[in-house]
Motif scaffolding. Structure first.
Motif, PDB file in Angstrom:
ATOM      1  N   LEU A 169       0.840  -1.190   0.000  1.00  0.00           N
ATOM      2  CA  LEU A 169       0.000   0.000   0.000  1.00  0.00           C
ATOM      3  C   LEU A 169       0.879   1.245   0.000  1.00  0.00           C
ATOM      4  CD1 LEU A 169      -2.742  -0.999   2.589  1.00  0.00           C
ATOM      5  CD2 LEU A 169      -3.159  -0.387   0.205  1.00  0.00           C
ATOM      6  N   GLU A 206       0.707   5.204   0.506  1.00  0.00           N
ATOM      7  CA  GLU A 206      -0.179   6.224   1.068  1.00  0.00           C
ATOM      8  C   GLU A 206       0.614   7.500   1.321  1.00  0.00           C
ATOM      9  OE1 GLU A 206      -3.329   4.076   3.837  1.00  0.00           O
ATOM     10  OE2 GLU A 206      -1.318   3.254   4.186  1.00  0.00           O
ATOM     11  N   SER A 207      -0.092   8.616   1.362  1.00  0.00           N
ATOM     12  CA  SER A 207       0.567   9.902   1.557  1.00  0.00           C
ATOM     13  C   SER A 207      -0.188  10.732   2.578  1.00  0.00           C
ATOM     14  CB  SER A 207       0.645  10.674   0.234  1.00  0.00           C
ATOM     15  OG  SER A 207       1.135  11.982   0.440  1.00  0.00           O
ATOM     16  N   VAL A 247      -1.248  10.204  -3.973  1.00  0.00           N
ATOM     17  CA  VAL A 247      -0.067   9.385  -4.263  1.00  0.00           C
ATOM     18  C   VAL A 247       0.310   9.417  -5.734  1.00  0.00           C
ATOM     19  CG1 VAL A 247      -0.446   7.843  -2.302  1.00  0.00           C
ATOM     20  CG2 VAL A 247      -1.489   7.304  -4.510  1.00  0.00           C
ATOM     21  N   SER A 287      -7.343   3.572  -5.136  1.00  0.00           N
ATOM     22  CA  SER A 287      -8.427   3.544  -4.157  1.00  0.00           C
ATOM     23  C   SER A 287      -9.773   3.799  -4.815  1.00  0.00           C
ATOM     24  CB  SER A 287      -8.176   4.603  -3.071  1.00  0.00           C
ATOM     25  OG  SER A 287      -9.309   4.756  -2.258  1.00  0.00           O
ATOM     26  N   SER A 335      -5.297  10.459  -6.168  1.00  0.00           N
ATOM     27  CA  SER A 335      -5.786   9.287  -5.442  1.00  0.00           C
ATOM     28  C   SER A 335      -5.118   9.255  -4.075  1.00  0.00           C
ATOM     29  CB  SER A 335      -5.475   7.995  -6.206  1.00  0.00           C
ATOM     30  OG  SER A 335      -5.958   6.874  -5.488  1.00  0.00           O
ATOM     31  N   THR A 376      -4.723   6.538  -2.146  1.00  0.00           N
ATOM     32  CA  THR A 376      -3.976   5.306  -1.893  1.00  0.00           C
ATOM     33  C   THR A 376      -3.739   4.562  -3.203  1.00  0.00           C
ATOM     34  OG1 THR A 376      -5.159   5.106   0.212  1.00  0.00           O
ATOM     35  CG2 THR A 376      -3.859   3.218  -0.484  1.00  0.00           C
ATOM     36  N   LEU A 410      -1.723   0.928  -5.000  1.00  0.00           N
ATOM     37  CA  LEU A 410      -1.394  -0.456  -4.650  1.00  0.00           C
ATOM     38  C   LEU A 410      -0.352  -1.008  -5.605  1.00  0.00           C
ATOM     39  CD1 LEU A 410      -2.204  -2.795  -2.725  1.00  0.00           C
ATOM     40  CD2 LEU A 410      -3.883  -3.494  -4.439  1.00  0.00           C
ATOM     41  N   THR A 412       5.297  10.265   1.744  1.00  0.00           N
ATOM     42  CA  THR A 412       4.680   9.061   1.180  1.00  0.00           C
ATOM     43  C   THR A 412       5.274   7.824   1.849  1.00  0.00           C
ATOM     44  OG1 THR A 412       4.397  10.202  -0.934  1.00  0.00           O
ATOM     45  CG2 THR A 412       4.179   7.808  -0.945  1.00  0.00           C
ATOM     46  N   SER A 461      -3.798  -2.146   7.400  1.00  0.00           N
ATOM     47  CA  SER A 461      -3.597  -2.373   5.967  1.00  0.00           C
ATOM     48  C   SER A 461      -4.676  -3.284   5.403  1.00  0.00           C
ATOM     49  CB  SER A 461      -2.214  -2.985   5.714  1.00  0.00           C
ATOM     50  OG  SER A 461      -1.190  -2.096   6.108  1.00  0.00           O
ATOM     51  N   THR A 498      -7.807  -1.346   4.984  1.00  0.00           N
ATOM     52  CA  THR A 498      -7.697  -0.448   3.834  1.00  0.00           C
ATOM     53  C   THR A 498      -7.919  -1.211   2.538  1.00  0.00           C
ATOM     54  OG1 THR A 498      -6.138   0.991   5.005  1.00  0.00           O
ATOM     55  CG2 THR A 498      -6.187   1.156   2.612  1.00  0.00           C
ATOM     56  N   GLU A 518     -11.059  -0.118   0.355  1.00  0.00           N
ATOM     57  CA  GLU A 518     -10.742   0.701  -0.815  1.00  0.00           C
ATOM     58  C   GLU A 518     -10.383  -0.109  -2.052  1.00  0.00           C
ATOM     59  OE1 GLU A 518      -8.094   3.944  -0.023  1.00  0.00           O
ATOM     60  OE2 GLU A 518      -8.638   4.034   2.102  1.00  0.00           O
TER      61      GLU A 518
END
Length: 847
Positions: free
Chosen positions: A73, A75-76, A81, A164, A175, A177, A179, A213, A485, A488, A492
């Motif tokens: 994942l 994420e920021s 991201v 996400s 976005s 998130t 992947l 991030t 996680s 998430t 998402e």
């Protein structure tokens, strides 16, 4: 029952040292086995022995594992991201994994072993030749949008699915998130090696973040590295133990009549406290030792200890404290009445013992009804709970009075026994308050019973709306990064990318009819929700997909593997991958195994006699736990062309589907288990009261408050939003385990007091003052102690703490608030008929 109790009481009176030595020797013997206890984790321990579990086991035995997935994942803190930092983080993750020492065995996949939401953007940057460190956010967003337009439609949807579903705006290229998915070749790795490898990957990923991030790795194997139970249980039981000890000390405290007796009062309080704690501790040792003996290393009656069995000591402490308080209170009452120590100990054991053995027998039978439960940990819990109840009863009725008698003999000989402090126990605060509850029965018996019935009806109505939930993360702390996680991914990304449903097909799989049926079933999956597509076809790996890859033509029109294509054509396979009626399917399968041994071995296996018997279809899906059951049902419908064939079975399985099967088993067993448990307890009480007092209906009256407690507890669970799950599934057993002893104590004491008092109201005041006071002390002690469980960071323990508190509170309310009204009405009904209450045959004592 009476003979057993009287025999134990005589043993306590005549040979207390022998009773103590026997208990200590048994504790020492079982204590030798207790350290051998082994705990298991994982969803599999909760799964009933069903087709899904058997399919998973067969797949592991016949096919093994060749590929595992680690999801990353991105994420920021800034909420986006698709930025320069996001791109740099994605690159750092990929380079970090590829450069690990020792290296990570990445899968050999056509689209690469590491795929992420920024993969097309990275390719675009590499084509332009710009250094990534020189790109700003605007340029990255432009390249991101442009690169998505350059990939085929199916791949574009795939990459969009790596963003996400709740915070993505493709038009603005933002976005919250993203992947990445890492495919690892696990051929030849056992579980421990795989888990160690993924742990190293996770450490590299965690250090790859750039700026604001971050990158976090997740996999099912990593989730199993979380073992919070030991430390959490130690913390909880230390807190609960301290709380229980403090309140027990308050309950046992005797107010000295003279100042010079204060030291003796403190000494006696500590002695009673120490004996109670010792008795409870020994009962726990008995259960743990017996659990090991009954476990897979010895008798094989039960499995290893599951997380669910961690709550077993809670029940033992509750019962042990209840038994000890009643015995101690009755023993003090006998001393206060003038009996010598030996006789007082015998009378306490004989009178309270009748109620205790009936309570122990009833609750043990109630728990043993779980033997038929389809969920293994619940079945094991029922067996060990029954063992624990017998242990608590045996120790309470032998060790406690025997030890107390030995200690008091010396005080009696030295004339230091505080008899005056034990006189009129009803004058103490708690008994005095509890005796007032008899006024409700005296003046408002009918309204009280009616109100209880109304509340029970409301509880039953609320129970019908009780949800059933279970997740593989239930025993992972709510604040653990891996659980965060997982949630998430579920919220998402619909469970995350890389989810696979394995379909195991067993039977005659090497025939033209089967092959063509499998082709049709695979085509059906293309229209199924949550099945991923590749080129408008279901993303499903099977013998058909492997052979399709071997026969696929290149730009020149030649097959990828001309030798296999020629052999397949000669044996009866058409260019459309169907089989002629006379096709030699076994020969074609063997040719495919020669052409692609690894690919075919992953989806085709033989039986012990060498014939093709098993086919594995790996379907790429994105349903998560929430929709796993629905997906399994739809795949079963898709597979009907296969399952219609004689002698062929197909089962879809994965962890999420097994989780759904646990939920289904809980739902199916909920009401059945409740009815069986309550019926067994009621029949036993009816028989006992018929034999002892010729009043069988007393058994019904005694169990009714317990039924009230069960339905009140279920109703409050629904109101508070506490779902029905593996831990809370023990609600009925817990309510019976606590409620039945409470009710039996009240009924037996009332029968005894009724022999002393001509007036039923006076008898009830005595009952609620003596037994009600002991019940209140027991309830407050265990309620406060196990309320500590609600502070746990494990959701099942929080829920169990809340349910335990409700069950204890409702049990106290029903036993001293409702049951006395029912007994008064029962008494009045018999008196109007001119009958004596209790009957002439009634000979039992009470607490």
């Amino acid at each position: 029952m009476k003979t057993l109790v009287v025999s134990l009481a005589v043993l306590v009176r005549k040979a207390p040292a022998v009773a103590i030595i026997v208990v200590l020797l048994l504790t020492a013997a079982l204590g030798v086995f207790a350290p051998q206890l082994e705990q298991t984790t994982g969803i599999e321990v909760f799964v009933p022995d069903n087709a899904e579990l058997r399919a998973l086991v067969t797949i592991e035995e016949r096919f093994g594992s060749s590929e595992a997935i680690v999801q990353v994942l991105i994420e920021s803190a800034g909420g986006d991201v698709i930025t320069a930092e996001g791109l740099q983080t994605v690159l750092a993750v990929e380079q970090g994994i590829r450069n690990m020492e020792p290296g990570v065995p990445l899968s050999n996949r056509p689209d690469g072993p590491i795929v992420g939401y920024m993969t097309p953007t990275l390719h675009a940057v590499q084509m332009t030749g710009y250094p990534i460190s020189a790109l700003d956010d605007g340029t990255v967003k432009t390249l991101f949008t442009a690169s998505l337009t350059q990939v085929p439609e199916e791949q574009r949807r795939l990459f969009e699915g790596l963003l996400s579903s709740t915070s993505t705006d493709l038009a603005a290229a933002t976005s919250g998130t993203g992947l990445m998915v890492v495919f690892v070749d696990v051929s030849g790795l056992d579980f421990d090696a795989l888990q160690g490898l993924q742990t190293r990957v996770a450490e590299v990923v965690a250090g790859s973040g750039v700026g604001d991030t971050t990158a976090t790795a997740f996999s099912a194997e990593l989730l199993l590295t979380v073992d919070p139970l030991s430390d959490e249980l130690v913390r909880l039981f230390i807190l609960a133990g301290i709380t229980i000890v403090v309140i027990l000390a308050t309950v046992y405290w005797i107010r000295p009549k003279e100042r010079r007796h204060r030291t003796a009062a403190v000494r006696r309080t500590l002695a009673d406290l120490g004996l109670t704690v010792s008795a409870v501790a020994m009962s726990i040792v008995w259960v743990l030792g017996t659990g090991v003996l009954l476990g897979p290393d010895y008798l094989g009656v039960i499995g290893d200890f599951s997380p669910l069995l961690q709550v077993l000591p809670v029940l033992l402490v509750g019962l042990g404290v209840d038994f000890a308080i009643h015995l101690t209170a009755r023993y003090r009452e006998e001393l206060g009445a003038g009996w010598e120590v030996k006789s007082g100990a015998q009378r306490a054991a004989a009178t309270v013992g009748i109620a205790l053995i009936l309570a122990a027998l009833t609750t043990a039978v109630g728990f043993l009804t779980n033997v038929a439960n389809p969920i293994p940990p619940l079945r094991d819990f029922g067996i060990l709970a029954a063992v624990g109840i017998v242990a608590a009863f045996s120790i309470s009725l032998t060790f406690l009075p025997a030890a107390r008698a030995l200690l008091d003999r010396r005080a009696e000989r030295a004339d230091r026994l505080p008899r005056r402090e034990f006189e009129k126990p009803g004058d103490r605060l708690i008994p005095k308050v509890m005796s007032k509850t008899a006024l409700v029965a005296e003046h408002f018996a009918i309204p009280t019973v009616l109100l209880a019935l109304v509340l029970t009806g409301l509880g039953a109505l609320a129970m019908s709306n009780l949800t059933t939930e279970f997740s593989s993360t239930d025993f992972v702390p709510a604040d653990d990064p891996l659980r965060v996680s997982y949630e998430t991914l579920s919220d998402e990304f619909a469970g995350g990318f890389g989810e696979t449903v394995d379909v195991l097909i067993e039977g005659e799989v090497a025939t033209p009819d089967f092959h063509n049926a499998l082709l049709a079933a695979t085509a059906n999956m293309a229209d199924t929700d949550h099945v991923l597509l590749v080129d408008d076809a279901a993303a499903a790996r099977s013998p058909i997909s492997v052979m399709a890859g071997l026969m696929a033509t290149d730009a020149s029109g030649l097959p990828t593997n001309p030798d296999f294509a020629a052999r397949a054509d000669s044996e009866g396979m058409t260019p459309q991958l169907t089989m002629n009626a006379t096709a030699d399917v076994p020969a074609i399968y063997r040719a495919a195994l020669e052409a692609d041994p690894a690919g075919m071995a992953r989806v085709l296996a033989t039986s012990d006699d060498g014939s093709f018997r098993f086919v594995r279809v790996e379907v790429s899906t994105q349903a998560g736990e929430a929709l796993a059951g629905q997906l399994a049902g739809e795949l079963a419908e898709d597979l009907k062309p296969v399952t219609r064939l004689a002698g062929v079975e197909a089962t879809a399985t994965n962890t999420s589907i097994m989780t759904d099967s646990v939920v289904g088993a809980l739902q199916d067993s909920q009401n059945v288990s409740l009815v069986i448990t309550l019926s067994a307890a009621m029949l036993l009480l009816v028989a006992a009261f018929w034999y002892e007092s010729r009043r069988p209906f007393l058994g019904v009256i005694t169990i009714l408050p317990v039924i009230f407690v069960v339905l009140w507890t279920y109703g409050m669970m629904a109101v508070l939003g506490i779902p029905f799950g593996p831990v809370t599934a023990m609600t009925a057993a817990l309510a019976i385990g606590i409620g039945v002893p409470y009710s039996i104590h009240v009924t037996h004491r009332y029968l005894e007091d009724r022999r002393r008092y001509e007036d039923p109201e006076a008898a009830m005041r005595s009952t609620t003052g003596h037994t009600g006071g002991a019940l209140a002390g027991s309830a407050f002690t265990t309620l406060a102690g196990f309320g500590i469980l609600m502070t746990s960071n494990l959701i099942p323990f929080q829920q169990f703490g809340a349910v335990t508190a409700m069950a204890i509170g409702f049990s106290l309310l029903a036993s001293v608030g409702v049951l006395p009204s029912m007994l008064i009405l029962w008494d009045r009904w018999h008196r109007r008929r001119g009958e004596r209450v209790p009957a002439e045959r009634e000979v039992v004592g009470a607490s």
